[in-house]
Design a protein around this motif. Structure first.
Motif, short mmCIF file in Angstrom:
data_model
loop_
_atom_site.label_atom_id
_atom_site.label_comp_id
_atom_site.label_asym_id
_atom_site.label_seq_id
_atom_site.Cartn_x
_atom_site.Cartn_y
_atom_site.Cartn_z
N GLY A 8 4.94 45.22 24.30
CA GLY A 8 6.37 44.63 23.71
C GLY A 8 7.11 44.54 25.15
O GLY A 8 8.18 43.56 24.15
N SER A 37 1.59 42.63 22.79
CA SER A 37 1.23 43.12 21.78
C SER A 37 2.08 42.43 21.02
O SER A 37 3.07 40.99 21.30
CB SER A 37 1.90 44.57 22.44
OG SER A 37 1.65 45.22 22.54
N GLU A 199 0.37 51.38 19.05
CA GLU A 199 -0.08 51.29 20.69
C GLU A 199 -1.35 50.90 20.90
O GLU A 199 -2.07 51.09 21.32
CB GLU A 199 0.74 52.29 21.65
CG GLU A 199 1.86 53.31 21.02
CD GLU A 199 2.80 52.40 21.38
OE1 GLU A 199 2.53 51.52 22.41
OE2 GLU A 199 4.09 51.96 21.19
MG MG Z 1 3.71 48.60 21.93
#
Ligand code: MG
Ligand code: ASP
Length: 324
Positions: A8, A37, A199
């Motif tokens: 991210g 992500s 995650e």
């Molecule tokens: Mg992440």
């Protein structure tokens, strides 16, 4: 074939997405399967949407979702791309759900809502990459990764998913060098979305690496490599150039926030090296994790906060005496 995973933080702004494109351009001519992500903190934002929805606060959940929506529309506009139609389909699917009343478990709704972060980011980025000489194919990973219905911690069906990789992903590479897809998510045999846990994108990349017999997997992070301690807490922390799978499993087991703990096994099983590299400075060597045993490692420090050490003993040492 190489597998890349961008988290991210690497795609949290227009500039960062442009930076990712520059990294990908450096691998021209190579076959790349790239996993993204959700952008920045979008997964956290979507968790708030799911919480509001499940608490029965429909208006709040729609308002929170509107922010996520607007952010992706703005981004898409700034990247000057054509993703609006695809984005709208994803928005509609979620909004349609948010207008309903929850009748199933929280975890089910969590996955149906939160999974859209990865779909939105990959749609925007795939379209953008097409415009900057990184022609690619976008794939909805929910057509590839079949899981059970253990929502929020789904288990992959290796046999079914491998078959899909062989049938769908491998032939795509005859016509393209780059395939873009999502980390973190999959689907059940009833087409319900599932996730692998927070995650979980590193793990998705490792599953693909294993199934595609990749030559390597690279996780692009905002740090220069794996460090022997958290540099925010220990400024003298140093980069470790080389680590063995076993060391990393041990670090993850003790709570080091290096790599999602399930990531190593699929790579270790096929001896696929894992590279951790810095997207802010891709020329740095980063860390390579492989079968090679590592010598002369610095001490590795894992901080665990709010721990209590309890010591229990008998008052008169009676037990001790009787055992003597
Ligand atoms: Mg992440
Ligand atoms: N977007 C998900 C998360 O933030 C998955 C991932 O980034 O690996 O947890």
């Amino acid at each position: 074939m190489k597998v890349f995973k961008f988290g991210g933080a690497s795609i949290s702004s227009v500039e960062r997405i442009q930076n990712v494109a520059k990294i990908i351009q450096q691998y021209k001519g190579e076959k790349l399967l790239i996993i993204f992500s959700a952008m920045g903190k979008v997964t956290n934002d979507l968790e708030k949407v799911a919480n509001a929805f499940y608490a029965g606060n429909k208006e709040e959940s729609l308002a929170l979702f509107y922010q996520v929506k607007q952010m992706h529309l703005d981004l898409s506009q700034q990247l000057n791309n054509q993703a609006i139609a695809e984005l709208s389909n994803i928005f509609t699917e979620i909004e349609w759900l948010l207008h309903d009343k929850p009748v199933r478990d929280y975890d089910y709704y969590y996955d149906q809502i939160v999974c859209c972060g990865e779909l939105l980011s990959t749609v925007c980025i795939s379209e953008y990459l097409n415009t900057v000489d990184c022609k690619n194919e976008w794939i909805d990973v929910r057509d590839i990764f079949r899981t059970d219905d253990n929502f929020r911690e789904a288990n992959i069906d290796w046999t079914f998913s491998q078959q899909k990789v062989n049938e769908i992903i491998k032939p795509l590479f005859n016509n393209t060098d780059i395939v873009i897809t999502q980390g973190f998510i999959g689907a059940t045999d009833e087409n319900e979305s599932t996730t692998f846990g927070r995650e979980g994108s590193d793990y998705s990349a490792a599953i693909f690496s294993n199934m595609l017999d990749a030559e390597s997997q690279t996780i692009w992070k905002d740090v220069e490599g794996v460090m022997n301690a958290d540099p925010k807490l220990f400024p003298a922390a140093q980069i470790i150039d080389q680590l063995s799978y076993l060391e990393v499993i041990e670090m993850a087991y003790y709570g080091a926030q290096v790599i999602h703990p399930k990531t190593i096994k699929p790579l270790q099983n096929k001896g696929i090296p894992l590279l951790v590299k810095c997207f802010l400075n891709p020329d740095l060597p980063g860390t390579i994790i492989s079968n090679q045993p590592t010598l002369n490692l610095p001490p590795i420090i894992v901080m665990k906060e709010k721990q209590v050490l309890m010591q229990v003993s008998s008052r008169d040492f009676h037990l001790l005496k009787t055992t003597w």
